[in-house]
Enzyme design. Sequence first.
Site, PDB file in Angstrom:
ATOM      1  N   GLY A  70     -74.972  -7.834  42.790  1.00 23.05           N
ATOM      2  CA  GLY A  70     -73.921  -6.840  42.975  1.00 23.05           C
ATOM      3  C   GLY A  70     -73.885  -6.474  44.449  1.00 23.05           C
ATOM      4  CG  ASP A 254     -68.830  -9.705  45.190  1.00 22.18           C
ATOM      5  OD1 ASP A 254     -68.084  -9.747  44.193  1.00 22.18           O
ATOM      6  OD2 ASP A 254     -70.055  -9.523  45.110  1.00 22.18           O
TER       7      ASP A 254
END
Length: 371
Positions: A70, A254
Amino acid sequence: RHGGIVPRWVAVGSGIQSEAMISDRLFTIREEGDAVLILDQTLLPHQYATRHLRSLVDAAHAIRAMLVRGAPLIGVTAAYGVALALKDGAGNEALQHACDTLAATRPTAVNLNWALARMQRHLLPLPVAQRRAAAWAEARAIAEEDAAANRQIGRNGLALIEKVAHRPVNLMTHCNAGWLATAAWGTALAPVYAAREAGLPVHVYVSETRPRNQGLLTAWELHEAGIPHTLIADNAAGHLMRNGKVDLVIVGADRIAANGDTANKVGTYLKALAAADSGVPFFVAAPLSTIDRGCPDGAQIPIEERDGGEVRHVGGLDRKGVHATVAIAPDATAAANPAFDVTPARFITGIVTERGVRAPDELHRLFEDRS
Ligand code: MRU
């Protein structure tokens, strides 16, 4: 069994109290003596285990092998990785080596580079003798700020959920952009937790997210929090949107380019296409640390290509409850495994940040607002 996640004041780093929805058991990263304790996400949802990171090598491995994952959490782990690295010397060479090693672990999430640049900026001007302590403090600050930013993303995203006329509100997400992907709260799931706190009924469609199945992490998170959710195969997402089952899609990111093009877990683009065709609002939730203002558009975002073995195999529990990995295709089968895709800004309704929700072409205003 844990009785659901309740927001409360707990330590995120070491000693600094912050409002977080994590408990003694449900956390992603924390300091423990001169080590860092992480939750090993490769074993979830079947097994709960923590691991100590004691060195630069440990931190780099944890990121590369996705024990932590993550974008925001990768950034926080990298910052702590620098702190761990300076144990044996904090000269310029050691600092550069640590940053180079960590930067090479995964290419797409810009939070990694962002955190390393921040550590370098902070540490380089200091006398060598002060750098080690300063590195721990700065890593802690990055973790704290991430938790606080995500908390605010939750509040800002809640306003979008509240606008849906009927109850429960049906949301769809992709991958895992919950607290597991961050220091606390999550990005795409932060508004879901905020809705629950506000007493607003929500139901979440969770797509499995092949090949690494981070959707199972999302299902685990939501189960722990007692939030209604339904696991779906990735391929079912378009059908559900087309048939009016989804009010809102919220995904994480991201790396967001300056023009709003957004790299997120592979499969996000297909969801955005289906949402656009079905008239379903499609939001990206991310902290400012995920916005790469130096990257003009999505074509410049490096996309991680992972081992094809992840596509040819699936893991899970066998009939005896033992973890097993099985091949679903022979080793000789060629497999491509891009880990991320880019959703063009035109398919994104809005980007939810800690400074508010902006249309993709107004991202620059988030930075102007400050000045
Ligand atoms: O490969 P991962 O699991 O590190 O992927 C990153 C993600 O968790 C997702 O792409 C997410 O939506 C963005 S990070 C909050």
